[in-house]
Design an enzyme around this catalytic site. Structure first.
Site, PDB file in Angstrom:
ATOM      1  N   CYS A 183       0.314  -8.721   1.797  1.00 52.86           N
ATOM      2  CA  CYS A 183      -0.334  -7.416   1.615  1.00 52.86           C
ATOM      3  C   CYS A 183      -0.468  -7.054   0.140  1.00 52.86           C
ATOM      4  O   CYS A 183      -1.456  -6.446  -0.275  1.00 52.86           O
ATOM      5  CB  CYS A 183       0.427  -6.335   2.371  1.00 52.86           C
ATOM      6  SG  CYS A 183       2.161  -6.160   1.886  1.00 52.86           S
ATOM      7  N   HIS A 190       5.412  -2.294   2.397  1.00 52.70           N
ATOM      8  CA  HIS A 190       4.037  -2.735   2.649  1.00 52.70           C
ATOM      9  C   HIS A 190       3.130  -2.104   1.601  1.00 52.70           C
ATOM     10  O   HIS A 190       3.324  -0.955   1.179  1.00 52.70           O
ATOM     11  CB  HIS A 190       3.599  -2.315   4.051  1.00 52.70           C
ATOM     12  CG  HIS A 190       2.197  -2.679   4.371  1.00 52.70           C
ATOM     13  ND1 HIS A 190       1.792  -3.976   4.625  1.00 52.70           N
ATOM     14  CD2 HIS A 190       1.074  -1.910   4.479  1.00 52.70           C
ATOM     15  CE1 HIS A 190       0.500  -3.994   4.889  1.00 52.70           C
ATOM     16  NE2 HIS A 190       0.040  -2.760   4.804  1.00 52.70           N
TER      17      HIS A 190
END
Length: 388
Positions: free
Chosen positions: A68, A323
């Site tokens: 990510c 994330h």
């Protein structure tokens, strides 16, 4: 029979001959229209970023396993028209092995894949494998600021054309002048250096929270006294003395990158995330933020210090597990999009403001990297030709 046959020959010629001429003319005309269409399309591809702008769709990147962070940074790079204009002029490596290990070339291939495909998302597999050859680990959580520096250094190192390397430097590098002055005498040392990002603290020396991005910028350029164990040796005094250390801004690039230092080390050697609210503006004028004593630039340079927010790389979760996603403002339709791996959607400024942060909610999205773009770009600054 002969008359009938002759009549048929005369009647066929006027019908068949114009048909062939017409077909030839239509074919020529079609080719001209196709050529015009291709030229127009190529011109548009040169001036804007890919499918996201051509079809009003933004293209996502599949998560390859904790990728990510890489995906978010790639979107920020490739949505920057000024960067893609440089990328399109790179020298293609001659051999297949060299092409597989060349980061600029693999990034260009990914850009073309995103532009030419009809999918909502594509996989950056080849680029990720290329990065692994340069010791960028796969399937691990990266720090966005460190990975941004790594990617930029690889791009700069592998671009063979000197003029492109210079353009890349001009596009991203910040020039500052460091001052170290003895508090006992007049001895002073000055040196110029360049930075890819401004690493802005979000706490002051007393661990008090800084309230706005402007406060962080002012604090970063605020002089610091070096006393006690931090004293420096003065050549003129011949001993260690208190010094005053300061930095002055000399030149700002077309794309200004600000690193909010949200992660800090505690006494227990564990990394802790600072999630308190820190607002940042859509428009940033450094002339209104920094004092005259914090700048070392002429009026022509300062006149270009008016910026508009282009992208935000945000982190959610804790320091040990989290994330990344990217909020990017399209340079063609001026709309904000959220790039969350393969999922992309249009968002509002209020959605972007949700990344300001909030105390004690470590899992919420918090802005980590801010990318500002000059509202009125100027010609590349000649003073950066020998930097970095």
């Amino acid at each position: 029979m002969g008359q009938t046959s002759g009549h048929q020959e005369r009647s066929e010629k006027p019908e068949v001959a114009p048909s062939k001429v017409m077909e030839a003319e239509i074919e020529v005309q079609n080719k001209k229209e196709e050529t015009k269409e291709v030229k127009a399309k190529n011109q548009k591809l040169i001036s804007v970023f890919g499918l996201a702008d051509l079809k009003n769709e933004a293209i996502g990147l599949y998560n390859l396993g904790q990728s990510c962070c890489l995906n978010s940074l790639l979107q920020v790079f490739l949505m920057n028209i000024h960067f893609t204009r440089i990328l399109r002029r790179i020298t293609v490596p001659p051999s297949p092995a060299q092409r597989r290990s060349n980061v600029p070339y693999q990034m260009l291939l990914l850009l073309e894949k995103m532009q030419s495909g009809k999918c909502k998302a594509v996989g950056p597999t080849e680029l990720a494998c290329c990065l692994s050859e340069h010791r960028v680990e796969l399937f691990v959580q990266h720090d966005a600021a460190q990975l941004f520096l790594t990617l930029w250094n690889l791009l700069k190192k592998q671009m063979k054309k000197p003029e492109l390397v210079k353009e890349l430097r001009d596009l991203y590098t910040i020039c500052i002048q460091e001052h170290v002055a003895c508090q006992k005498c007049s001895f002073e040392v000055k040196s110029k250096s360049t930075m890819l990002t401004l690493p802005l603290p979000v706490l002051d020396a007393n661990s008090h929270r800084l309230k706005t991005l402007e406060d962080c910028l002012q604090y970063f350029f605020h002089p610091e006294e070096l006393t006690g164990q931090n004293m420096c040796f003065c050549q003129q005094c011949g001993r260690k003395t208190p010094f005053l250390q300061s930095m002055k801004l000399v030149h700002l690039p077309q794309t200004l990158t600000l690193h909010l230092k949200r992660f800090c080390f505690e006494r227990s050697s564990r990394t802790h995330k600072l999630s308190h609210s820190l607002p940042f503006p859509q428009e940033l004028d450094l002339r209104q933020v920094l004092a005259e004593s914090q700048c070392q630039a002429d009026d022509n340079e300062k006149a270009t210090w008016h910026y508009e927010l282009f992208a935000v790389v945000a982190h959610s979760g804790s320091a040990s597990c989290g994330h990344y996603c990217a909020y990017i403002r399209s340079l063609t339709d001026c709309k904000w999009y959220c790039f969350n791996d393969s999922e992309v959607c249009q968002v509002s400024w209020d959605d972007v403001k949700c990344t300001y942060g909030r105390s004690n909610l470590y899992w919420r999205e918090t802005a980590y990297l801010l990318f500002y773009m000059k509202k009125h770009p100027q010609q590349p600054w000649p003073g950066l030709s020998g930097c970095l």
